[in-house]
Design a protein around this motif. Structure first.
Motif, PDB file in Angstrom:
ATOM      1  N   GLU A 137      39.103   0.820  43.139  1.00  0.00           N
ATOM      2  CA  GLU A 137      40.376   0.589  42.339  1.00  0.00           C
ATOM      3  C   GLU A 137      39.995   0.458  40.799  1.00  0.00           C
ATOM      4  N   ALA A 138      39.865  -0.736  40.344  1.00  0.00           N
ATOM      5  CA  ALA A 138      40.132  -0.769  38.662  1.00  0.00           C
ATOM      6  C   ALA A 138      39.606  -2.287  38.686  1.00  0.00           C
ATOM      7  N   SER A 139      39.809  -2.471  36.788  1.00  0.00           N
ATOM      8  CA  SER A 139      38.762  -3.512  36.566  1.00  0.00           C
ATOM      9  C   SER A 139      39.233  -4.529  35.346  1.00  0.00           C
ATOM     10  N   SER A 140      38.896  -5.786  35.342  1.00  0.00           N
ATOM     11  CA  SER A 140      39.600  -6.237  33.744  1.00  0.00           C
ATOM     12  C   SER A 140      38.394  -7.001  33.759  1.00  0.00           C
ATOM     13  N   ARG A 141      38.461  -6.787  32.428  1.00  0.00           N
ATOM     14  CA  ARG A 141      37.386  -7.060  31.211  1.00  0.00           C
ATOM     15  C   ARG A 141      37.579  -9.012  30.484  1.00  0.00           C
ATOM     16  N   HIS A 142      37.039  -9.779  31.027  1.00  0.00           N
ATOM     17  CA  HIS A 142      37.756 -11.003  29.922  1.00  0.00           C
ATOM     18  C   HIS A 142      36.693 -11.133  28.658  1.00  0.00           C
ATOM     19  N   SER A 143      36.851 -11.733  28.048  1.00  0.00           N
ATOM     20  CA  SER A 143      36.815 -12.417  26.245  1.00  0.00           C
ATOM     21  C   SER A 143      35.252 -12.746  26.231  1.00  0.00           C
ATOM     22  N   ASP A 144      34.455 -13.410  27.696  1.00  0.00           N
ATOM     23  CA  ASP A 144      32.731 -13.594  27.310  1.00  0.00           C
ATOM     24  C   ASP A 144      32.692 -12.173  27.832  1.00  0.00           C
ATOM     25  N   GLY A 145      33.020 -11.255  27.949  1.00  0.00           N
ATOM     26  CA  GLY A 145      32.734  -9.832  28.551  1.00  0.00           C
ATOM     27  C   GLY A 145      32.538  -9.823  30.270  1.00  0.00           C
ATOM     28  N   SER A 146      32.171 -10.978  30.944  1.00  0.00           N
ATOM     29  CA  SER A 146      32.145 -10.440  32.343  1.00  0.00           C
ATOM     30  C   SER A 146      33.440  -9.722  33.268  1.00  0.00           C
ATOM     31  N   MET A 147      33.549  -9.311  34.312  1.00  0.00           N
ATOM     32  CA  MET A 147      34.185  -8.564  34.077  1.00  0.00           C
ATOM     33  C   MET A 147      34.905  -9.175  36.024  1.00  0.00           C
ATOM     34  N   ASP A 148      36.751  -8.485  36.527  1.00  0.00           N
ATOM     35  CA  ASP A 148      36.609  -8.768  37.138  1.00  0.00           C
ATOM     36  C   ASP A 148      37.225  -7.313  38.489  1.00  0.00           C
ATOM     37  N   THR A 149      36.269  -6.952  39.227  1.00  0.00           N
ATOM     38  CA  THR A 149      36.487  -5.214  39.403  1.00  0.00           C
ATOM     39  C   THR A 149      37.379  -5.951  41.408  1.00  0.00           C
ATOM     40  N   TYR A 150      38.092  -4.267  41.017  1.00  0.00           N
ATOM     41  CA  TYR A 150      38.969  -4.421  42.335  1.00  0.00           C
ATOM     42  C   TYR A 150      38.793  -3.054  43.266  1.00  0.00           C
ATOM     43  N   ALA A 151      38.683  -3.394  44.357  1.00  0.00           N
ATOM     44  CA  ALA A 151      38.344  -2.157  45.579  1.00  0.00           C
ATOM     45  C   ALA A 151      39.594  -2.110  46.924  1.00  0.00           C
ATOM     46  N   VAL A 152      39.892  -1.331  46.994  1.00  0.00           N
ATOM     47  CA  VAL A 152      40.575  -1.136  48.156  1.00  0.00           C
ATOM     48  C   VAL A 152      40.148  -1.111  49.580  1.00  0.00           C
ATOM     49  N   LYS A 153      41.009  -2.041  49.995  1.00  0.00           N
ATOM     50  CA  LYS A 153      40.424  -2.308  51.315  1.00  0.00           C
ATOM     51  C   LYS A 153      40.062  -0.810  52.109  1.00  0.00           C
ATOM     52  N   TRP A 154      39.613  -0.565  53.029  1.00  0.00           N
ATOM     53  CA  TRP A 154      39.680   0.340  53.991  1.00  0.00           C
ATOM     54  C   TRP A 154      39.960  -0.028  55.394  1.00  0.00           C
ATOM     55  N   GLU A 155      39.975  -0.694  55.437  1.00  0.00           N
ATOM     56  CA  GLU A 155      41.227  -1.487  56.529  1.00  0.00           C
ATOM     57  C   GLU A 155      42.885  -0.909  56.292  1.00  0.00           C
ATOM     58  N   ASN A 156      43.329  -1.274  55.095  1.00  0.00           N
ATOM     59  CA  ASN A 156      44.447  -1.240  54.494  1.00  0.00           C
ATOM     60  C   ASN A 156      44.986   0.550  54.230  1.00  0.00           C
ATOM     61  N   ILE A 157      43.633   1.359  54.270  1.00  0.00           N
ATOM     62  CA  ILE A 157      44.147   2.778  53.936  1.00  0.00           C
ATOM     63  C   ILE A 157      43.700   3.022  55.943  1.00  0.00           C
ATOM     64  N   ASP A 158      43.140   2.077  56.366  1.00  0.00           N
ATOM     65  CA  ASP A 158      43.507   2.823  57.535  1.00  0.00           C
ATOM     66  C   ASP A 158      44.408   2.039  58.505  1.00  0.00           C
ATOM     67  N   ASP A 159      45.687   1.137  57.947  1.00  0.00           N
ATOM     68  CA  ASP A 159      46.463   0.963  58.680  1.00  0.00           C
ATOM     69  C   ASP A 159      47.715   1.129  58.560  1.00  0.00           C
ATOM     70  N   ALA A 160      47.349   1.790  56.982  1.00  0.00           N
ATOM     71  CA  ALA A 160      48.718   2.961  56.088  1.00  0.00           C
ATOM     72  C   ALA A 160      48.537   4.413  56.389  1.00  0.00           C
ATOM     73  N   TRP A 161      48.007   4.763  57.433  1.00  0.00           N
ATOM     74  CA  TRP A 161      47.444   5.992  57.994  1.00  0.00           C
ATOM     75  C   TRP A 161      47.449   5.639  59.439  1.00  0.00           C
ATOM     76  N   ASN A 162      46.572   5.038  60.371  1.00  0.00           N
ATOM     77  CA  ASN A 162      46.898   5.256  61.426  1.00  0.00           C
ATOM     78  C   ASN A 162      45.893   5.929  61.779  1.00  0.00           C
ATOM     79  N   ILE A 163      44.143   5.680  61.134  1.00  0.00           N
ATOM     80  CA  ILE A 163      43.198   6.556  61.365  1.00  0.00           C
ATOM     81  C   ILE A 163      42.199   5.453  61.805  1.00  0.00           C
ATOM     82  N   TYR A 164      41.371   6.344  61.885  1.00  0.00           N
ATOM     83  CA  TYR A 164      40.041   5.756  62.425  1.00  0.00           C
ATOM     84  C   TYR A 164      38.362   6.189  61.618  1.00  0.00           C
ATOM     85  N   PHE A 165      38.094   5.463  60.930  1.00  0.00           N
ATOM     86  CA  PHE A 165      36.671   6.442  60.159  1.00  0.00           C
ATOM     87  C   PHE A 165      35.914   6.414  60.917  1.00  0.00           C
ATOM     88  N   GLU A 166      34.895   7.817  60.937  1.00  0.00           N
ATOM     89  CA  GLU A 166      34.179   8.081  62.292  1.00  0.00           C
ATOM     90  C   GLU A 166      32.972   8.799  60.718  1.00  0.00           C
TER      91      GLU A 166
END
Length: 166
Positions: A137-166
């Motif tokens: 999804e996105a990332s943010s960089r800290h002043s020390d150069g490290s990163m926090d990165t973010y991912a949307v969960k498959w579980e939330n996509i599944d719940d939003a559209w009532n689907i099953y991944f195959e």
């Protein structure tokens, strides 16, 4: 239209047929329209240098919920800009703001990412093989150069559209 490269003079591989960008989900489904392109469970990039041979295959057993005790596990992200990178899973209940939109209930990790990696697969390896976690999804960089990165969960996509991944 969706393209496999930044060169829009090349043929599109498909069209977006479903999209959501709010709450817990930032995802799109693409209908393939180009017969020269095939769907695969193989991760396109095999390392952080952009090599495209020898990518791992994602297991056919798709788990949409991460097991207990996974915080601290190694996770991987394959994306257009930084290719295949890895880091540690830091949280499974993170929130971040992307272009003024608050996204909730995300995975937060420490893998490297850059502009253009959004939508890339995020996965981990367990005793059953390589498993999908979600999409970058996105990332943010800290002043020390490290990163926090973010991912949307498959579980939330599944719940939003009532689907099953195959």
């Amino acid at each position: 239209n969706v393209y496999i490269s930044n060169d829009v003079s090349k043929a599109a591989i498909g069209k977006v047929v479903k999209r959501k960008y709010s709450g817990k989900v930032d995802a799109a489904f693409v209908k393939l329209t180009n017969s020269d392109y095939n769907i695969s469970r193989t991760v396109y990039y095999s390392n952080a240098k952009g090599n495209t041979s020898g990518g791992v295959t994602i297991s056919k057993n798709i788990y949409t919920v991460l097991g207990e005790g996974a915080i601290g596990s190694t996770v991987y992200k394959a994306g257009y800009r930084t290719y295949l990178t890895k880091g540690k899973l830091l949280s499974d209940r993170a929130t971040c703001i992307v272009d003024g939109v608050t996204m909730k209930d995300l995975y937060k990790s420490s893998y490297k990412s850059g502009h253009g990696d959004s939508g890339g697969v995020v996965y981990y390896h367990d005793s059953d093989g390589n498993q999908y976690l979600g999409v970058h999804e996105a990332s943010s960089r800290h002043s020390d150069g490290s990163m926090d990165t973010y991912a949307v969960k498959w579980e939330n996509i599944d719940d939003a559209w009532n689907i099953y991944f195959e």
